[in-house]
Design a protein around this motif. Structure first.
Motif, PDB file in Angstrom:
ATOM      1  N   GLY A 297       0.826  -1.201   0.000  1.00  0.00           N
ATOM      2  CA  GLY A 297       0.000   0.000   0.000  1.00  0.00           C
ATOM      3  C   GLY A 297       0.858   1.248   0.000  1.00  0.00           C
ATOM      4  N   ALA A 298       2.061   1.134  -0.579  1.00  0.00           N
ATOM      5  CA  ALA A 298       3.045   2.221  -0.526  1.00  0.00           C
ATOM      6  C   ALA A 298       2.889   3.177  -1.712  1.00  0.00           C
ATOM      7  CB  ALA A 298       4.451   1.641  -0.505  1.00  0.00           C
ATOM      8  N   ILE A 299       3.164   4.447  -1.449  1.00  0.00           N
ATOM      9  CA  ILE A 299       3.133   5.502  -2.464  1.00  0.00           C
ATOM     10  C   ILE A 299       4.489   6.195  -2.439  1.00  0.00           C
ATOM     11  CG2 ILE A 299       2.040   7.681  -3.141  1.00  0.00           C
ATOM     12  CD1 ILE A 299      -0.498   6.714  -1.739  1.00  0.00           C
ATOM     13  N   PRO A 300       5.092   6.453  -3.617  1.00  0.00           N
ATOM     14  CA  PRO A 300       6.399   7.113  -3.627  1.00  0.00           C
ATOM     15  C   PRO A 300       6.320   8.509  -3.000  1.00  0.00           C
ATOM     16  CG  PRO A 300       5.761   6.445  -5.860  1.00  0.00           C
ATOM     17  CD  PRO A 300       4.615   6.156  -4.954  1.00  0.00           C
ATOM     18  N   THR A 301       7.382   8.904  -2.335  1.00  0.00           N
ATOM     19  CA  THR A 301       7.440  10.223  -1.701  1.00  0.00           C
ATOM     20  C   THR A 301       7.213  11.327  -2.728  1.00  0.00           C
ATOM     21  OG1 THR A 301       8.988   9.335  -0.090  1.00  0.00           O
ATOM     22  CG2 THR A 301       8.851  11.723  -0.247  1.00  0.00           C
ATOM     23  N   LYS A 302       7.819  11.185  -3.891  1.00  0.00           N
ATOM     24  CA  LYS A 302       7.630  12.188  -4.947  1.00  0.00           C
ATOM     25  C   LYS A 302       6.149  12.298  -5.316  1.00  0.00           C
ATOM     26  CE  LYS A 302       8.894  13.173  -9.731  1.00  0.00           C
ATOM     27  NZ  LYS A 302       9.598  12.673 -10.915  1.00  0.00           N
ATOM     28  N   GLY A 303       5.461  11.172  -5.409  1.00  0.00           N
ATOM     29  CA  GLY A 303       4.033  11.173  -5.721  1.00  0.00           C
ATOM     30  C   GLY A 303       3.207  11.855  -4.643  1.00  0.00           C
ATOM     31  N   LYS A 304       3.602  11.645  -3.400  1.00  0.00           N
ATOM     32  CA  LYS A 304       2.891  12.293  -2.292  1.00  0.00           C
ATOM     33  C   LYS A 304       2.998  13.808  -2.403  1.00  0.00           C
ATOM     34  CE  LYS A 304       3.654   8.545   0.999  1.00  0.00           C
ATOM     35  NZ  LYS A 304       4.209   8.176   2.304  1.00  0.00           N
ATOM     36  N   TRP A 305       4.213  14.293  -2.663  1.00  0.00           N
ATOM     37  CA  TRP A 305       4.411  15.736  -2.748  1.00  0.00           C
ATOM     38  C   TRP A 305       3.781  16.330  -4.003  1.00  0.00           C
ATOM     39  CZ3 TRP A 305       4.965  18.374   1.340  1.00  0.00           C
ATOM     40  CH2 TRP A 305       5.564  17.799   2.458  1.00  0.00           C
ATOM     41  N   LEU A 306       3.774  15.585  -5.090  1.00  0.00           N
ATOM     42  CA  LEU A 306       3.089  16.070  -6.291  1.00  0.00           C
ATOM     43  C   LEU A 306       1.584  16.154  -6.051  1.00  0.00           C
ATOM     44  CD1 LEU A 306       5.047  14.266  -9.154  1.00  0.00           C
ATOM     45  CD2 LEU A 306       5.028  16.711  -8.631  1.00  0.00           C
ATOM     46  N   ALA A 307       1.029  15.201  -5.321  1.00  0.00           N
ATOM     47  CA  ALA A 307      -0.395  15.255  -4.976  1.00  0.00           C
ATOM     48  C   ALA A 307      -0.683  16.478  -4.105  1.00  0.00           C
ATOM     49  CB  ALA A 307      -0.812  13.980  -4.248  1.00  0.00           C
ATOM     50  N   PHE A 308       0.197  16.739  -3.159  1.00  0.00           N
ATOM     51  CA  PHE A 308       0.032  17.908  -2.280  1.00  0.00           C
ATOM     52  C   PHE A 308       0.068  19.203  -3.091  1.00  0.00           C
ATOM     53  CE2 PHE A 308       1.974  21.250   0.349  1.00  0.00           C
ATOM     54  CZ  PHE A 308       1.039  21.308   1.370  1.00  0.00           C
ATOM     55  N   ILE A 309       1.066  19.325  -3.960  1.00  0.00           N
ATOM     56  CA  ILE A 309       1.202  20.533  -4.787  1.00  0.00           C
ATOM     57  C   ILE A 309      -0.006  20.678  -5.716  1.00  0.00           C
ATOM     58  CG2 ILE A 309       2.561  21.583  -6.656  1.00  0.00           C
ATOM     59  CD1 ILE A 309       5.052  20.353  -5.220  1.00  0.00           C
ATOM     60  N   GLY A 310      -0.456  19.561  -6.298  1.00  0.00           N
ATOM     61  CA  GLY A 310      -1.627  19.603  -7.174  1.00  0.00           C
ATOM     62  C   GLY A 310      -2.877  20.057  -6.443  1.00  0.00           C
ATOM     63  N   CYS A 311      -3.079  19.542  -5.225  1.00  0.00           N
ATOM     64  CA  CYS A 311      -4.257  19.942  -4.443  1.00  0.00           C
ATOM     65  C   CYS A 311      -4.202  21.411  -4.050  1.00  0.00           C
ATOM     66  CB  CYS A 311      -4.387  19.068  -3.196  1.00  0.00           C
ATOM     67  SG  CYS A 311      -5.078  17.446  -3.533  1.00  0.00           S
ATOM     68  N   ILE A 312      -3.049  21.856  -3.599  1.00  0.00           N
ATOM     69  CA  ILE A 312      -2.909  23.266  -3.210  1.00  0.00           C
ATOM     70  C   ILE A 312      -3.115  24.169  -4.419  1.00  0.00           C
ATOM     71  CG2 ILE A 312      -1.277  25.003  -2.344  1.00  0.00           C
ATOM     72  CD1 ILE A 312      -2.416  23.111  -0.192  1.00  0.00           C
ATOM     73  N   SER A 313      -2.525  23.796  -5.544  1.00  0.00           N
ATOM     74  CA  SER A 313      -2.695  24.596  -6.766  1.00  0.00           C
ATOM     75  C   SER A 313      -4.158  24.642  -7.188  1.00  0.00           C
ATOM     76  CB  SER A 313      -1.861  24.015  -7.909  1.00  0.00           C
ATOM     77  OG  SER A 313      -0.509  23.984  -7.574  1.00  0.00           O
ATOM     78  N   GLY A 314      -4.800  23.498  -7.207  1.00  0.00           N
ATOM     79  CA  GLY A 314      -6.217  23.453  -7.570  1.00  0.00           C
ATOM     80  C   GLY A 314      -7.081  24.256  -6.617  1.00  0.00           C
ATOM     81  N   PHE A 315      -6.764  24.182  -5.330  1.00  0.00           N
ATOM     82  CA  PHE A 315      -7.523  24.931  -4.328  1.00  0.00           C
ATOM     83  C   PHE A 315      -7.358  26.436  -4.537  1.00  0.00           C
ATOM     84  CE2 PHE A 315      -8.156  26.554   0.062  1.00  0.00           C
ATOM     85  CZ  PHE A 315      -9.474  26.144   0.220  1.00  0.00           C
ATOM     86  N   LEU A 316      -6.121  26.870  -4.799  1.00  0.00           N
ATOM     87  CA  LEU A 316      -5.882  28.298  -5.039  1.00  0.00           C
ATOM     88  C   LEU A 316      -6.575  28.781  -6.310  1.00  0.00           C
ATOM     89  CD1 LEU A 316      -2.129  28.621  -4.003  1.00  0.00           C
ATOM     90  CD2 LEU A 316      -4.140  29.474  -2.769  1.00  0.00           C
ATOM     91  N   ILE A 317      -6.522  27.982  -7.357  1.00  0.00           N
ATOM     92  CA  ILE A 317      -7.221  28.341  -8.607  1.00  0.00           C
ATOM     93  C   ILE A 317      -8.725  28.429  -8.346  1.00  0.00           C
ATOM     94  CG2 ILE A 317      -7.835  27.496 -10.903  1.00  0.00           C
ATOM     95  CD1 ILE A 317      -4.931  26.367 -11.044  1.00  0.00           C
ATOM     96  N   PHE A 318      -9.252  27.497  -7.566  1.00  0.00           N
ATOM     97  CA  PHE A 318     -10.671  27.505  -7.226  1.00  0.00           C
ATOM     98  C   PHE A 318     -11.041  28.780  -6.479  1.00  0.00           C
ATOM     99  CE2 PHE A 318     -13.576  26.533  -3.643  1.00  0.00           C
ATOM    100  CZ  PHE A 318     -14.758  26.429  -4.354  1.00  0.00           C
ATOM    101  N   ILE A 319     -10.254  29.134  -5.463  1.00  0.00           N
ATOM    102  CA  ILE A 319     -10.571  30.314  -4.654  1.00  0.00           C
ATOM    103  C   ILE A 319     -10.438  31.601  -5.466  1.00  0.00           C
ATOM    104  CG2 ILE A 319      -9.746  31.732  -2.722  1.00  0.00           C
ATOM    105  CD1 ILE A 319      -9.211  29.190  -1.195  1.00  0.00           C
TER     106      ILE A 319
END
Length: 148
Positions: A85-107
């Motif tokens: 059930g492991a996720i690469p660290t790079k993938g975790k941080w890309l998901a974080f950056i994607g969510c923050i970016s999407g949230f900022l674009i939304f706001i």
């Protein structure tokens, strides 16, 4: 009730309880195609689509499943996901950056009210918590599948 009616009902029950391989094969190809598009389209999540494609192929085409598991880009990731059930660290941080970016674009683009901001923030926070609580990937030896 005659014998043919009972047999027909059993066959229909079996058919609807176990979806046919064709469905999973088509779904696997569809998810793989979406994953390929996701490489070029921002905010279309490639990794989860590949995981779902591999799951569909495991139920329909051992050849395609093996191809994905041996793939130089996806193989280790898929094996780590299945085993740990492991996720690469790079993938975790890309998901974080994607969510923050999407949230900022939304706001900034929508300028929503506070209730909607809170709903969207929680909707993005829950998957991020799940992602960051998964173990990070391990290095898998590159021996072909089925060999020890």
């Amino acid at each position: 009730m005659d014998h043919r009616t009972t047999k027909t009902k059993r066959l229909l029950r079996k058919y609807f309880q176990q979806p046919p391989k064709t469905f999973f094969l088509c779904a696997g190809w569809a998810f793989l195609a979406l994953a390929f598009i996701g490489v070029f389209v921002p905010l279309l999540p490639t990794t989860p689509l590949i995981i779902v494609a591999a799951a569909c192929f495991s139920r329909s085409s051992k050849q395609m499943e093996t191809w994905l598991l041996r793939h130089p880009e996806f193989g280790n990731f898929l094996i780590n996901w299945r085993m740990y059930g492991a996720i690469p660290t790079k993938g975790k941080w890309l998901a974080f950056i994607g969510c923050i970016s999407g949230f900022l674009i939304f706001i900034l683009g929508k300028q929503p009210g506070w209730p909607l901001i809170i709903i969207v923030a929680v909707g993005m926070l829950i998957p991020l918590i799940y992602i960051f609580t998964r173990p990070s990937c391990l290095k898998i030896p590159s021996a072909p599948l089925g060999e020890k």
